[in-house]
Design a protein around this motif. Structure first.
Motif, PDB file in Angstrom:
ATOM      1  N   ALA A  79      53.658  44.617  45.871  1.00 41.40           N
ATOM      2  CA  ALA A  79      55.080  44.717  46.187  1.00 41.40           C
ATOM      3  C   ALA A  79      55.296  44.429  47.666  1.00 41.40           C
ATOM      4  N   GLU A  80      56.415  43.801  47.948  1.00 44.53           N
ATOM      5  CA  GLU A  80      56.710  43.508  49.351  1.00 44.53           C
ATOM      6  C   GLU A  80      57.041  44.798  50.094  1.00 44.53           C
ATOM      7  N   GLY A  81      56.793  44.736  51.390  1.00 43.64           N
ATOM      8  CA  GLY A  81      57.116  45.884  52.227  1.00 43.64           C
ATOM      9  C   GLY A  81      56.076  46.985  52.211  1.00 43.64           C
ATOM     10  N   THR A  82      54.973  46.828  51.432  1.00 40.38           N
ATOM     11  CA  THR A  82      53.939  47.865  51.428  1.00 40.38           C
ATOM     12  C   THR A  82      53.268  47.918  52.783  1.00 40.38           C
ATOM     13  N   ALA A  83      52.711  49.058  53.088  1.00 36.81           N
ATOM     14  CA  ALA A  83      52.123  49.281  54.418  1.00 36.81           C
ATOM     15  C   ALA A  83      50.841  48.465  54.575  1.00 36.81           C
ATOM     16  N   SER A  84      50.490  48.192  55.810  1.00 34.97           N
ATOM     17  CA  SER A  84      49.243  47.498  56.110  1.00 34.97           C
ATOM     18  C   SER A  84      48.065  48.324  55.605  1.00 34.97           C
ATOM     19  N   GLY A  85      47.075  47.636  55.010  1.00 32.94           N
ATOM     20  CA  GLY A  85      45.916  48.309  54.445  1.00 32.94           C
ATOM     21  C   GLY A  85      46.058  48.620  52.981  1.00 32.94           C
ATOM     22  N   SER A  86      47.161  48.205  52.365  1.00 30.84           N
ATOM     23  CA  SER A  86      47.348  48.461  50.934  1.00 30.84           C
ATOM     24  C   SER A  86      46.410  47.594  50.107  1.00 30.84           C
ATOM     25  N   LEU A  87      45.946  48.121  48.981  1.00 34.45           N
ATOM     26  CA  LEU A  87      45.021  47.410  48.098  1.00 34.45           C
ATOM     27  C   LEU A  87      45.767  46.324  47.324  1.00 34.45           C
ATOM     28  N   VAL A  88      45.189  45.121  47.364  1.00 33.06           N
ATOM     29  CA  VAL A  88      45.745  44.006  46.604  1.00 33.06           C
ATOM     30  C   VAL A  88      44.972  43.817  45.306  1.00 33.06           C
ATOM     31  N   GLY A  89      43.644  43.805  45.354  1.00 29.12           N
ATOM     32  CA  GLY A  89      42.808  43.610  44.179  1.00 29.12           C
ATOM     33  C   GLY A  89      41.356  43.497  44.578  1.00 29.12           C
ATOM     34  N   ILE A  90      40.497  43.259  43.569  1.00 25.85           N
ATOM     35  CA  ILE A  90      39.050  43.168  43.791  1.00 25.85           C
ATOM     36  C   ILE A  90      38.527  41.925  43.082  1.00 25.85           C
ATOM     37  N   VAL A  91      37.690  41.159  43.782  1.00 28.01           N
ATOM     38  CA  VAL A  91      36.970  40.040  43.181  1.00 28.01           C
ATOM     39  C   VAL A  91      35.510  40.434  43.083  1.00 28.01           C
ATOM     40  N   THR A  92      34.851  39.935  42.044  1.00 27.37           N
ATOM     41  CA  THR A  92      33.456  40.315  41.797  1.00 27.37           C
ATOM     42  C   THR A  92      32.634  39.077  41.490  1.00 27.37           C
ATOM     43  N   ALA A  93      31.487  38.970  42.141  1.00 28.85           N
ATOM     44  CA  ALA A  93      30.536  37.891  41.879  1.00 28.85           C
ATOM     45  C   ALA A  93      29.138  38.500  41.846  1.00 28.85           C
ATOM     46  N   ARG A  94      28.234  37.847  41.117  1.00 29.12           N
ATOM     47  CA  ARG A  94      26.855  38.324  41.035  1.00 29.12           C
ATOM     48  C   ARG A  94      25.909  37.145  41.033  1.00 29.12           C
ATOM     49  N   ASP A  95      24.677  37.434  41.401  1.00 28.28           N
ATOM     50  CA  ASP A  95      23.634  36.407  41.390  1.00 28.28           C
ATOM     51  C   ASP A  95      23.104  36.300  39.968  1.00 28.28           C
ATOM     52  N   PRO A  96      23.223  35.117  39.323  1.00 27.60           N
ATOM     53  CA  PRO A  96      22.771  35.016  37.926  1.00 27.60           C
ATOM     54  C   PRO A  96      21.253  34.996  37.767  1.00 27.60           C
ATOM     55  N   ASP A  97      20.518  34.868  38.867  1.00 30.04           N
ATOM     56  CA  ASP A  97      19.060  34.827  38.762  1.00 30.04           C
ATOM     57  C   ASP A  97      18.504  36.210  38.453  1.00 30.04           C
ATOM     58  N   ALA A  98      17.224  36.208  38.123  1.00 24.39           N
ATOM     59  CA  ALA A  98      16.586  37.459  37.702  1.00 24.39           C
ATOM     60  C   ALA A  98      16.501  38.462  38.841  1.00 24.39           C
ATOM     61  N   ASP A  99      16.339  38.013  40.083  1.00 25.58           N
ATOM     62  CA  ASP A  99      16.197  38.962  41.191  1.00 25.58           C
ATOM     63  C   ASP A  99      17.522  39.586  41.597  1.00 25.58           C
ATOM     64  N   ASP A 100      18.679  39.047  41.129  1.00 19.20           N
ATOM     65  CA  ASP A 100      20.009  39.621  41.377  1.00 19.20           C
ATOM     66  C   ASP A 100      20.200  39.917  42.858  1.00 19.20           C
ATOM     67  N   CYS A 101      20.239  38.875  43.663  1.00 16.20           N
ATOM     68  CA  CYS A 101      20.379  39.013  45.107  1.00 16.20           C
ATOM     69  C   CYS A 101      21.779  39.506  45.448  1.00 16.20           C
ATOM     70  N   PRO A 102      21.946  40.423  46.421  1.00 15.95           N
ATOM     71  CA  PRO A 102      23.280  40.874  46.829  1.00 15.95           C
ATOM     72  C   PRO A 102      24.083  39.702  47.412  1.00 15.95           C
TER      73      PRO A 102
END
Length: 769
Positions: free
Chosen positions: A372-395
């Motif tokens: 929403a417009e006018g929300t204070a600075s630091g408000s949560l917009v959303g989260i994106v998630t990615a992962r390493d598809p290899d077996a070692d699952d690198c951060p």
């Protein structure tokens, strides 16, 4: 009557002997002329010329056997090829005859009385035909022959035709009658004896043998003993038909593909063989099975190979092996051979997926977020998630790219992908923001992937409705109650899901207003009406009406907009210009008569000022401006030292003269020992000086004698600079004397400043001498 008797040996090809063959092509026509009776005569070609050969006899019925008649022979070959016994009329041939060169001879015979030398019968013409013998061999004029026939053609199919020719007479005997036979080419081909047409004797496969050499013989005399013969070769090629299906070289293929291979990567090749050639060997490959959406196959038209391509990305962690079935089929199929077997083949292809270090993978291809417009600075917009598809699952580490202005609005937690605002957002400035977020492996920064994040700024009712423009509202003094004087509307910068709806009413401070009223039309417009009849400008020129506008947002917002109403001196029809003019006078506190007087004064002052400017401009203008270039004195300054009198190209001397007056060049006076006295005189030059008076006299004389001078008195202005140097001018422009006629010794007496100049001229003088 004169008779021709002919005898010839019997021939094996002839059934009759003696006088016969009236049906030959050169048979003589029977003619009856008095006592002459002609029968056909024949002479066989190739008869020997060593001993004359008897071919026939002339005999008249007036012959009394007393030797009193003499027989003569004239015409073609008479006396050379043919001779006649003048006593008994027997005719002989003395040379070889060739029927192919000349098939008959025309001669004339006559019987003469020896005593009187007079013909006892008139001269008559007869023909001797040359009878053909078999003296020519058959010939194949068009050989050697080349023919083509499709393979697997049925028995009896015509391949080609060969033809031989014979120079003998085809109308007599069997010398030119030919018979064809096959010497080489059995059992695959046959030939028709009379026509020479070669035909297929069996079905033949081009893949077994594609070329055959056939030998054909032609014999004359219908093949009888003693006949001549000739042979011809015929090369028969078998053309290809699609009678062989394609076959894979292997029943099983193994291939590998890396999981990081992009779409379109070549995985491997398969190849099928076809014994046919050309377009009959053209193939099309295809893939069958449930993995046909992952892999594709195309045909290389040059090599006829099947190229397997990656149609969809593979993932080692999800599936490591694929098994597909490749199929090949001929592009052009001959329906005649479909009953034997299908023209296709299949093989199995096993593909192993190889592991590779892959970049991080986002859980979604694109993210949609809202705030929403006018929300204070630091408000949560959303989260994106990615992962390493290899077996070692690198951060992975997250970041925002593409645009510093976006980084000033949003930030992302590099560890967990949380997106927050860094300042308050305004939907009316930007309703959408597009971010590009990257995910990078911490142990291998080269492995990067990115995704798009679309952020929609939701509207909040933070803008009150207002007038869309400034309304100029006028009311006439004689307006009646209930008269519509203005229609108004409203706008709102916010968005409304159900659409905007505005409500209009008078503000609280105007509820007791008895002059005007408002009516809401319920369509986002309203009307302003008079609440009484008659207005007086002298009492009140302006009315300020506060209008309250309410929207349908959540929460609803209101605003108060003031409507300025001007009272005009008009009837029912309002003149906008007149009302504005009256309002202006009212604001400055002037009456119409005062304003007219002020404007009249301004106009008079403007006319007076323009008249003064015109007079001054006229006075400044010279009466002889159009002739000013003709009689003014021009002063030309130049700093060219030149190279002396011999230098005639350093400058243009005409630049020192006026356009209309060419002064007469006077000889330069010689510099004498009077220089010192002239120097003293030049220091005392003034208005009463003789030199000055002489200068004025010369200028006056030039003006009086100038033909281009105007015919009225004029003022001549000159600048007199004095006599200058003691030696006068050093320029040679007006001098008619050369350096040889002048002495420059006086330069030595002028002091150290002229030392260098004196050295130049005195040295030049000494060299000239």
């Amino acid at each position: 009557m004169l008779m021709v008797v002919q005898s010839w040996p019997c021939s094996p090809s002839t059934q009759n002997c003696g006088t016969q063959n009236t049906d030959q092509s050169f048979t003589a026509v029977r003619r009856v002329k008095r006592a002459w009776v002609w029968e056909p005569l024949f002479a066989t070609e190739e008869q020997t010329s060593v001993v004359p050969v008897y071919i026939g006899q002339l005999k008249s019925d007036l012959e009394k056997q007393d030797g009193n008649l003499k027989y003569t022979l004239t015409g073609e070959g008479a006396g050379s090829i043919f001779i006649i016994d003048e006593y008994n009329g027997k005719i002989y041939v003395t040379q070889k005859l060739d029927r192919e060169k000349k098939p008959f001879y025309t001669l004339r015979a006559q019987a003469i009385n020896r005593s009187t030398q007079l013909p006892v019968e008139p001269e008559s013409e007869f023909i001797i035909n040359v009878r053909d013998i078999n003296d020519h061999e058959p010939q194949f004029l068009d050989g050697p022959y080349v023919a083509t026939v499709p393979e697997m053609s049925p028995e009896g199919t015509s391949v080609t035709q060969v033809t031989a020719t014979d120079g003998d007479d085809p109308s007599y005997g069997n010398s030119a009658r030919l018979l064809y036979s096959l010497i080489q080419g059995q059992p695959y081909f046959s030939v028709e004896p009379k026509t020479g047409v070669i035909r297929m004797a069996s079905e033949m496969d081009r893949e077994t043998k594609d070329q055959y050499l056939v030998i054909i013989q032609a014999k004359d005399m219908v093949g009888q003993a003693g006949a001549f013969s000739a042979t011809a070769t015929v090369t028969i090629n078998l053309s290809d038909v699609n009678d062989n299906p394609p076959k894979f070289q292997q029943r099983l293929y193994y291939m590998n593909v890396s999981e990081d291979a992009p779409v379109g990567t070549t995985v491997g090749k398969v190849c099928a063989e076809d014994s046919d050639i050309g377009e009959n060997a053209a193939m099309n490959y295809s893939i069958e099975g449930h993995d046909s959406d992952v892999f594709d196959i195309i045909t290389n038209n040059e090599t006829q190979e099947g190229i397997i391509l990656l149609k969809k990305r593979v993932d080692y962690e999800r599936k490591r092996r694929y098994s597909i079935q490749a199929k090949v089929i001929n592009r052009y199929i001959d329906d005649r051979f479909l009953k034997e077997e299908p023209f296709e083949d299949k093989t199995i292809v096993k593909i192993n997926v190889e592991d590779a270090d892959e970049p991080p993978v986002f859980t979604l291809e694109n993210y949609m977020m809202e705030i929403a417009e006018g929300t204070a600075s630091g408000s949560l917009v959303g989260i994106v998630t990615a992962r390493d598809p290899d077996a070692d699952d690198c951060p992975v580490r997250y970041s925002i790219v593409h645009g510093m202005h976006l980084k000033r609005l949003f930030s992302i937690n590099e560890h967990n992908g949380t997106i927050i605002t860094t300042k308050s957002l305004d939907r009316e400035i930007a309703s959408w923001h597009n971010l590009t977020v990257t995910a990078t492996e911490t142990r291998n920064p080269e492995k990067i992937s990115e995704t798009n994040v679309y952020i929609q700024v939701l509207d909040v009712n933070d803008h009150a409705p207002e007038f869309p423009k400034y309304y100029e509202t006028f009311v006439c003094e004689n307006a009646v109650s209930g008269q519509l004087i203005q229609s108004i509307s409203a706008v709102d910068q916010d968005d409304s899901p159900e659409g905007h709806h505005f409500y209009f009413l008078l503000a609280q401070e105007a509820t007791n207003n008895t002059h005007f009223s408002i009516k809401d039309n319920q369509d986002n417009t309203a009307g302003i009406f008079t609440a009484k009849s008659g207005f007086r400008r002298e009492e009140q020129f302006y009315f300020y009406l506060p209008v309250l506008i309410l929207d349908n947002g959540t929460p609803p917002l209101t605003s108060t907009n003031t409507l300025t109403i001007t009272v005009c001196n008009c009837d029912a029809e309002v003149s906008t210009f007149y009302c504005r003019y009256g309002a202006f006078l009212y604001s400055v506190g002037l009456s119409t008569e005062a304003l007219v007087a002020i404007l009249a004064c301004i106009l008079i002052l403007l006319v007076f000022f323009l008249a003064i400017l015109a007079i001054r401009q006229q006075r400044k203008k010279s009466p002889f401006s159009e002739k000013i270039e003709e009689f003014r004195e021009n002063i030309v300054r130049y700093d060219d030292e030149g190279g002396g009198e011999e230098d005639t190209k350093a400058f243009d001397i005409s630049a020192l003269r006026t356009h209309t007056v060419m002064r007469t060049h006077k000889p330069r006076k010689k510099v004498t020992t009077e220089i010192h006295s002239l120097y003293r005189q030049s220091l005392q030059v003034g208005p009463d000086s003789a030199v000055f008076r002489q200068f004025i006299s010369e200028k006056l004389e030039e003006a009086n004698t100038d033909p281009s001078a105007p015919p009225y008195d004029s003022l001549q202005t000159y600048a007199f600079e004095g006599t200058g140097s003691l030696a006068g001018s050093l320029s040679s422009l007006s001098s008619n004397m050369s350096d040889v006629d002048q002495s420059y010794d006086y330069l030595r007496d002028w002091g150290p400043h002229f030392k260098h100049l004196a050295g130049m001229y005195t040295s030049h003088k000494s060299v000239g001498d």
